[in-house]
Design a protein around this motif. Structure first.
Motif, mmCIF file in Angstrom:
data_model
loop_
_atom_site.group_PDB
_atom_site.id
_atom_site.type_symbol
_atom_site.label_atom_id
_atom_site.label_comp_id
_atom_site.label_asym_id
_atom_site.label_seq_id
_atom_site.Cartn_x
_atom_site.Cartn_y
_atom_site.Cartn_z
ATOM 1 N N TYR A 21 0.517 -1.195 0.203
ATOM 2 C CA TYR A 21 -0.079 -0.046 0.076
ATOM 3 C C TYR A 21 0.841 1.268 -0.091
ATOM 4 C CZ TYR A 21 -4.554 -2.351 0.440
ATOM 5 O OH TYR A 21 -5.871 -2.815 0.060
ATOM 6 N N TYR A 22 2.139 1.146 0.652
ATOM 7 C CA TYR A 22 2.776 2.398 0.683
ATOM 8 C C TYR A 22 3.091 2.596 -0.880
ATOM 9 C CZ TYR A 22 7.162 4.971 1.209
ATOM 10 O OH TYR A 22 8.080 6.111 1.162
ATOM 11 N N SER A 23 3.578 1.481 -1.520
ATOM 12 C CA SER A 23 4.274 1.562 -2.951
ATOM 13 C C SER A 23 3.200 2.328 -3.682
ATOM 14 C CB SER A 23 4.896 0.464 -3.319
ATOM 15 O OG SER A 23 6.073 -0.109 -2.511
ATOM 16 N N LEU A 24 2.052 1.746 -3.511
ATOM 17 C CA LEU A 24 1.109 2.108 -4.335
ATOM 18 C C LEU A 24 0.607 3.631 -4.236
ATOM 19 C CD1 LEU A 24 -1.679 1.798 -6.191
ATOM 20 C CD2 LEU A 24 -3.075 0.992 -4.068
ATOM 21 N N GLY A 25 0.646 4.256 -2.809
ATOM 22 C CA GLY A 25 0.581 5.433 -2.487
ATOM 23 C C GLY A 25 1.541 6.275 -2.953
ATOM 24 N N ALA A 31 -3.573 9.043 -0.705
ATOM 25 C CA ALA A 31 -3.908 9.205 0.964
ATOM 26 C C ALA A 31 -4.744 7.905 1.233
ATOM 27 C CB ALA A 31 -4.863 10.624 1.226
ATOM 28 N N ASP A 32 -5.508 7.455 0.650
ATOM 29 C CA ASP A 32 -6.262 6.180 0.735
ATOM 30 C C ASP A 32 -5.192 5.082 1.204
ATOM 31 O OD1 ASP A 32 -8.872 7.432 1.239
ATOM 32 O OD2 ASP A 32 -9.298 6.951 -1.068
ATOM 33 N N ALA A 33 -4.266 5.094 -0.076
ATOM 34 C CA ALA A 33 -3.298 3.798 0.091
ATOM 35 C C ALA A 33 -2.349 4.130 1.417
ATOM 36 C CB ALA A 33 -2.574 3.989 -1.112
ATOM 37 N N PHE A 34 -1.840 5.583 1.656
ATOM 38 C CA PHE A 34 -0.980 5.625 2.699
ATOM 39 C C PHE A 34 -1.735 5.288 3.930
ATOM 40 C CE2 PHE A 34 1.104 9.055 0.027
ATOM 41 C CZ PHE A 34 2.097 8.148 -0.355
ATOM 42 N N PRO A 66 5.501 10.261 1.971
ATOM 43 C CA PRO A 66 5.135 11.601 1.014
ATOM 44 C C PRO A 66 4.107 12.678 1.738
ATOM 45 C CG PRO A 66 5.619 9.799 -0.442
ATOM 46 C CD PRO A 66 5.022 9.041 1.030
ATOM 47 N N ALA A 67 3.215 12.042 2.263
ATOM 48 C CA ALA A 67 2.024 13.010 2.531
ATOM 49 C C ALA A 67 2.170 13.340 4.034
ATOM 50 C CB ALA A 67 0.570 12.226 2.453
#
Length: 188
Positions: free
Chosen positions: A8-12, A25-28, A60-61
């Motif tokens: 999920y981090y990589s996706l984000g 943001a959802d992925a993070f 990153p966010a």
């Protein structure tokens, strides 16, 4: 949970690079939930702190960062695993985010000594920490080294692109400030 946290981090990171902030943001959020779950599910396994410590510092966010907590997790991990390059990286990045630049440089240099990989990201953060210390020439050297390594080995890596952009923006602000300063006049 560990695999899902990193996935999920990589996706984000990828979604963030595609300028899709709401989906990122959802992925993070999912990454943090899985990392938290992993740390709670395996408290005796110190490596279970890796994903959470990193995400709380390096995500990153900014709204998802908690560098103070990341610092505590990384220090806890380092008490029993002092040669963990991942813990040193998380600690250094968290210290940088908190503005503890001298500590960040020491931690990131230790991570650089221990790491077999992930050095490019460490070098971008060393550049940024040296910027905070006002050591602009040293910051530029670390940045140039990181960019060279990135271009040679991983030119399109979304996470590294993010770090590169962050470091570049900081160095640009410094260059603009230096250009705007009036030239020094000699004193008699």
């Amino acid at each position: 949970p560990r695999t899902f946290a990193w996935a999920y981090y990589s996706l984000g990171v990828a979604l963030d690079a595609l300028d899709r902030p709401l989906e990122a943001a959802d992925a993070f959020r999912q990454a943090l939930q899985y990392a938290e779950s992993y740390a709670q599910e395996f408290p005796e396994n110190l490596q279970s702190l890796d994903p959470l410590a990193w995400l709380l510092a390096g995500i990153p966010a900014p709204q998802f960062r908690d560098p103070q907590r990341s610092t505590e997790l990384a220090k806890s991990q380092l008490q029993r695993m002092p040669l963990s390059s991942r813990a040193w990286i998380a600690l250094g990045v968290a210290q940088y985010r908190l503005g503890h630049s001298e500590d960040a440089v020491q931690s990131l240099e230790r991570a650089d000594e221990l790491a077999n990989d992930a050095k490019t990201g460490v070098h971008f953060f060393l550049a940024m920490a040296h910027c905070q210390l006002g050591q602009h020439d040293q910051a530029r050297r670390w940045y140039a080294q990181a960019v060279s390594s990135m271009e040679k080995n991983q030119p399109k890596h979304p996470e590294l692109l993010n770090f590169r952009n962050e470091a570049h923006a900081l160095l640009e602000r410094i260059a603009q400030n230096e250009a705007a300063e009036p030239p020094a006049t000699p004193t008699d």
